[in-house]
Structures are given as C-alpha cells and as structure tokens.
Design an enzyme around this catalytic site. Structure first.
Site, mmCIF file in Angstrom:
data_model
loop_
_atom_site.group_PDB
_atom_site.id
_atom_site.type_symbol
_atom_site.label_atom_id
_atom_site.label_comp_id
_atom_site.label_asym_id
_atom_site.label_seq_id
_atom_site.Cartn_x
_atom_site.Cartn_y
_atom_site.Cartn_z
ATOM 1 N N CYS A 297 -2.471 43.061 32.066
ATOM 2 C CA CYS A 297 -1.049 43.348 31.854
ATOM 3 C C CYS A 297 -0.927 44.306 30.673
ATOM 4 C CB CYS A 297 -0.275 42.071 31.534
ATOM 5 S SG CYS A 297 -0.545 40.694 32.657
ATOM 6 N N CYS B 57 15.499 18.304 42.510
ATOM 7 C CA CYS B 57 16.897 17.987 42.807
ATOM 8 C C CYS B 57 17.080 17.786 44.309
ATOM 9 C CB CYS B 57 17.806 19.129 42.341
ATOM 10 S SG CYS B 57 18.537 18.855 40.722
ATOM 11 N N HIS C 233 26.682 18.797 39.093
ATOM 12 C CA HIS C 233 26.556 19.600 37.876
ATOM 13 C C HIS C 233 27.842 20.299 37.454
ATOM 14 C CE1 HIS C 233 22.326 18.629 37.665
ATOM 15 N NE2 HIS C 233 22.226 18.908 38.960
ATOM 16 N N CYS D 136 3.061 42.397 40.581
ATOM 17 C CA CYS D 136 2.334 43.323 39.717
ATOM 18 C C CYS D 136 0.837 43.052 39.825
ATOM 19 C CB CYS D 136 2.801 43.107 38.278
ATOM 20 S SG CYS D 136 3.027 44.625 37.357
ATOM 21 N N CYS E 237 -1.191 48.306 30.831
ATOM 22 C CA CYS E 237 0.000 49.109 31.140
ATOM 23 C C CYS E 237 1.137 48.839 30.166
ATOM 24 C CB CYS E 237 0.507 48.820 32.543
ATOM 25 S SG CYS E 237 -0.543 49.464 33.843
#
Lengths: 155, 256, 106
Positions: free
Chosen positions: B71, B217, B176, B109, B74
C-alpha cells in the site's frame, strides 16, 4: 405504529433473547466451579492459612455490559520494601468453569502493589482478591458483579 | 447596565446551547456505554481494537503480489494520504458503476493494483487494514460525498432501514429510531450511528466490520443475513453514514 | 509482526514509579467451548507472563482461561536505570513471544 403493539413485540423479543441465553448456557457450559470449589482453590493459594479482610482495594464494576471482558484492578496497602511487600495477588471466582482467574507475582521493584487486567465472567457472582504478604499473612476483598447479556449476540 | 447586558448575554448563550441540543440529539454509542467500556476506548494503550490497527500498520508496508508492491509503495505514509478518507466512504466506483465501502476499496486495490488477489470479507487482514486506514480519520467529521450517482443507492439503503424483516418482523428503524434509548433485555438500544467501525466488540472478543454488526442485528430479528460484501449492506451503510454526517469518527471504537 | 501493544514511558526520573500497560493479541480459547462441529475447541491460552527490567524479574503472572481474549495487563515498576524492559508471553503449548521496550532514566 401503535405504541402498545410495539411494547408487546419488544417483550416477546426479550423473552426470546433471554430464553436463548439460558439455552446456550445449558448446552455449552460444562461443570462449573462452586463456592466450595473456589474455597479449595483459595486454600491451595494460602496453604490453608487464615485470610483477614482489609488492606486490599478491589475495583470492579458492580454491573457489567458484557461478561467477556470485565475490567478490574487491585491495590494493596504496602510499603513494597524488601522487608515488607506483597508477594502474590490471587483472583478467584465461584461460577466460571475454573475457580482461578489469575495469580500475579510482585516484587519490591514494583514500587506499588497495583495490578489491573480484564476477566471473563459467565454469570453474576462474587469475586475474591487475596494478597499474600512477605510476612506470610493473607488479606482479602470480595466484590459482587452482576453480568448482563448484550443485545444481538453472534450466532 | 453592565449587569443587565451580561445577563442578556448569558440568556442568549443559554438559548444557543438549547438550540444546539434541539438541533442535534444524535448520540454516539460511546455516550451510552458504562464507564469501564468507555475507559477501554478512551486510551489507546487499553483499547484492544488498537491491536488490529497495529497489524494493519505492518500490512500497509508489507509487499504482496508479483510486483511486490505494498500500500505504501503508492500511497506513502497513511497518516498523510489516508487522513479523512474513511469519513468519505462508501464512495462511487466508476469502473464497477456501484458504490464501494472502504473494505471493498482496499480489497479491490489489493486485487487489481497489487494483483495479490482480493482479501476475503471479515478476514483478519482486511479488518486490520481497514482499521488502520480508518484510524487516520479519527476525530474527523463524517462527510458523505455529494455525488449524485450515489443517490439511488442511498435511497435504497433508506428504504431497507425501514423495511420489516425476519421472523420477528422488525425494521432497523423500529429499534434504532422509535425505541433508541430504551432497552432490549438489559442492553441499551443505541441510535446506531456507525461512527467507530471497524470496532472492537466485547461480544466478538475481536475487531469486526459494520457488516458483521448488521449481520448480528439481522440474526437477532431472525432474518436471513445478506451476503458479506453484498450491495444491500453498502446501501445501508450509505444511508447510515448520511444519517451520522458531521459526527466524529472513533475508529477503532469499543462496544459491548 | 508486532503482536503486542506496550505502553512504557520513554523517559522517567530515577526512583519514579512508572505504570506499564500491555495488550497481547491472543484468542485465549478456553477449551470449554464447542465448535460448529459439536466438538470442544482445544484450549489455547497464554499461561505465563513475565516482565524483566535489565534482566531481573520485576513482575510476573499466571493466567487462566478466565482472562479475557487479547489479555490486558497493567502494573508498576520503579525506574532505576536506563535499559530495556523485556516482556514475554508463554502459551499452554510452550510457545513464547517476546517484545522489548527501551527506557531512558534521568
């Protein structure tokens, strides 16, 4: 949305959650420690010597949100000199599968008899912290911890 | 005269405070936790979620793929290049013509740029890298991109949020929005703002993603969970991030 | 790869009591849980933690399955001289992971 309907639905959900919690415990918990088994573990730690109350400050929440991680700390009144210091601190529980939680070994180089960690508790119970001093005496403090179930547990 | 002015000032200030409160009644899940759990999050040296960030930091500069790029090859220092990035996700991906969440972008990526293959959803590595990237935005306000291409997906997420599902026939909104602040068993029902993901959940004894939490949930409502990485989760995240816009990123948060 | 998070003040005054905090990435699998196949998941826990300061043990701990996953330990030591604090975590299979933190004492 009708308020009354919502309330009853929530209650039904609670009942289901609680029911499942109880079921999980019966299915997966093997033999548990008992207050008697904890007493035996404490005896093994102290060699059967008398344990006095005091000198130990045991800080642990009375009400915890998840029994997977219950923070605690122990502070023992001691000058922590070569002649007079805390040698070990033992933590014991009465309802987990095993009665021992941890045994900490301290030295005068600690400077202070202060330790902190986190423990698992599978139920509401009493936890005992016992300090062993260099003069061979034992001191203790006991705390009750109420363990609640979290919502939406992993399947 | 001075006293009167001062009182007027105080009253005006009080009115402003009250106004601010009325405008924003949103609460992070952090505000409703017990002091022990809050203390765990407050200090990095006691936050177990930081272990995941630590692993992510190593992975950030670990070479992978045929060209042995990392990573960092770049993007350089994450503290500079990734600052504020997590606050803007999910974002629209032109190539696939759909929104991508941060974990999806990292995996893409890894697959297309590093050519090291995608990282499986919820794998330790992907969670660690996402946590490390998320950490670079800690304290920044959530800032969903103003990108019209995201609108239909965000709208779909909003619809999902209010859609009843599962054998218990509950929608997200019923707990919620309508019952936030109430209790489910002993647990307090939070407002469900995704401010701290990936986060360390004591229930998991691990760091996990928002999708893992949404899955919990759904299982709670006895619904069939969506597939990890599925568009439904990303649509829900788009809506939830919009709903939490302006709130501060807490990654890695700690929750019960 | 670093698997532990250690907090030791980089600098301390001679004689000062400093607090040390450690977090180790470890599942602390109790050996009491059943997996999806119905079989017990084998025990995998850190059983022993030792902290030495320039070679001398200042603090150690024996840990049991009741200690939380990713175990957290905090304790204190007196800053005596500059040098290294070495931390080791040993599991029930006898594997040890070691990490070192430097300390500068003024």
């Amino acid at each position: 949305m009708n308020g009354g309907l919502m309330r009853s639905a929530t209650t039904r959900r609670n009942a289901l959650a609680l029911g499942l919690g109880a079921l999980t415990i019966t299915l997966t918990r093997p033999a548990r420690a008992t207050p008697e088994i904890m007493e035996q573990a404490i005896k093994a730690f102290t060699g059967g010597k008398r344990v006095q109350e005091g000198r130990v400050t045991f800080d642990i929440s009375l009400l915890v949100e998840n029994g997977n991680s219950v923070p605690f700390s122990v502070l023992v009144e001691s000058p922590m000199t070569k002649a007079d210091h805390v040698t070990r601190i033992g933590i014991f529980n009465e309802k987990n599968p095993l009665p021992d939680v941890a045994i900490f070994t301290l030295t005068p180089r600690c400077g202070r008899a202060s330790v902190a960690s986190r423990m698992r508790l599978n139920d509401t119970q009493f936890i005992t912290a016992i300090a062993e001093l260099s003069d061979g005496s034992y001191w203790s403090a006991v705390s009750e911890v109420i363990v609640t179930l979290p919502a939406c547990v992993e399947d | 005269m001075w006293n009167e002015l001062r009182s007027a000032g105080v009253i005006a200030a009080l009115a402003l405070c009250a106004g601010a409160r009325a405008e924003d009644a949103r609460r992070s899940g952090f505000d409703d936790m017990g002091p022990g759990t809050q203390a765990m999050q407050r200090e990095d040296s006691s936050n177990p979620g930081m272990l995941s960030a630590l692993e992510g930091e190593s992975l950030w500069s670990a070479p992978a793929g045929p060209a042995q790029t990392s990573c960092a090859s770049c993007h350089g220092e994450a503290s500079a290049s990734m600052k504020g990035v997590a606050a803007r996700y999910p974002a629209f991906d032109t190539a696939s013509q759909r929104p991508l969440d941060l974990a999806g972008r990292i995996s893409q990526c890894r697959d297309q740029r590093q050519q090291a293959g995608p990282l499986p959803r919820e794998s330790r590595e992907l969670v660690a890298l996402t946590t490390y990237v998320g950490l670079q935005s800690r304290g920044q306000p959530i800032a969903p991109p103003e990108d019209a291409r995201l609108t239909p997906f965000r709208d779909a997420g909003k619809a999902l949020y209010s859609q009843r599902m599962g054998q218990l026939n509950f929608s997200c909104a019923q707990c919620h929005d309508e019952n936030a602040g109430g209790h489910l068993g002993a647990a307090l029902i939070p407002q469900a703002h995704p401010t701290g993901y990936p986060l360390y959940r004591l229930e998991w004894q691990a760091t996990g993603s928002l999708q893992r939490r949404l899955r919990n949930c759904m299982i709670g409502t006895r619904a069939e969970p969506f597939t990890y990485g599925g568009l439904e989760y990303i649509e829900l995240e788009l809506f939830l991030m919009q709903r939490a816009a302006g709130m501060a990123i807490e990654t890695p948060a700690v929750r019960p | 790869m670093a698997r532990a998070l250690i907090n030791v003040p980089a600098k301390a005054k001679r004689g000062e009591i400093i607090e040390i905090k450690t977090l180790m990435a470890h599942p602390m699998e109790t050996g009491f849980r059943t997996g999806v196949d119905g079989k017990l998941v084998p025990r995998d826990i850190i059983t022993q933690f030792v902290c030495t300061y320039n070679g001398e043990v200042v603090f150690s701990a024996e840990l049991f399955p009741a200690i939380t996953a990713n175990p957290f330990l905090a304790f204190t030591t007196i800053a005596t001289e500059s040098g290294a604090l070495v931390f080791s975590w040993t599991d029930n299979h006898g594997q040890t992971q070691v990490q070192t933190a430097p300390i500068h004492v003024e």
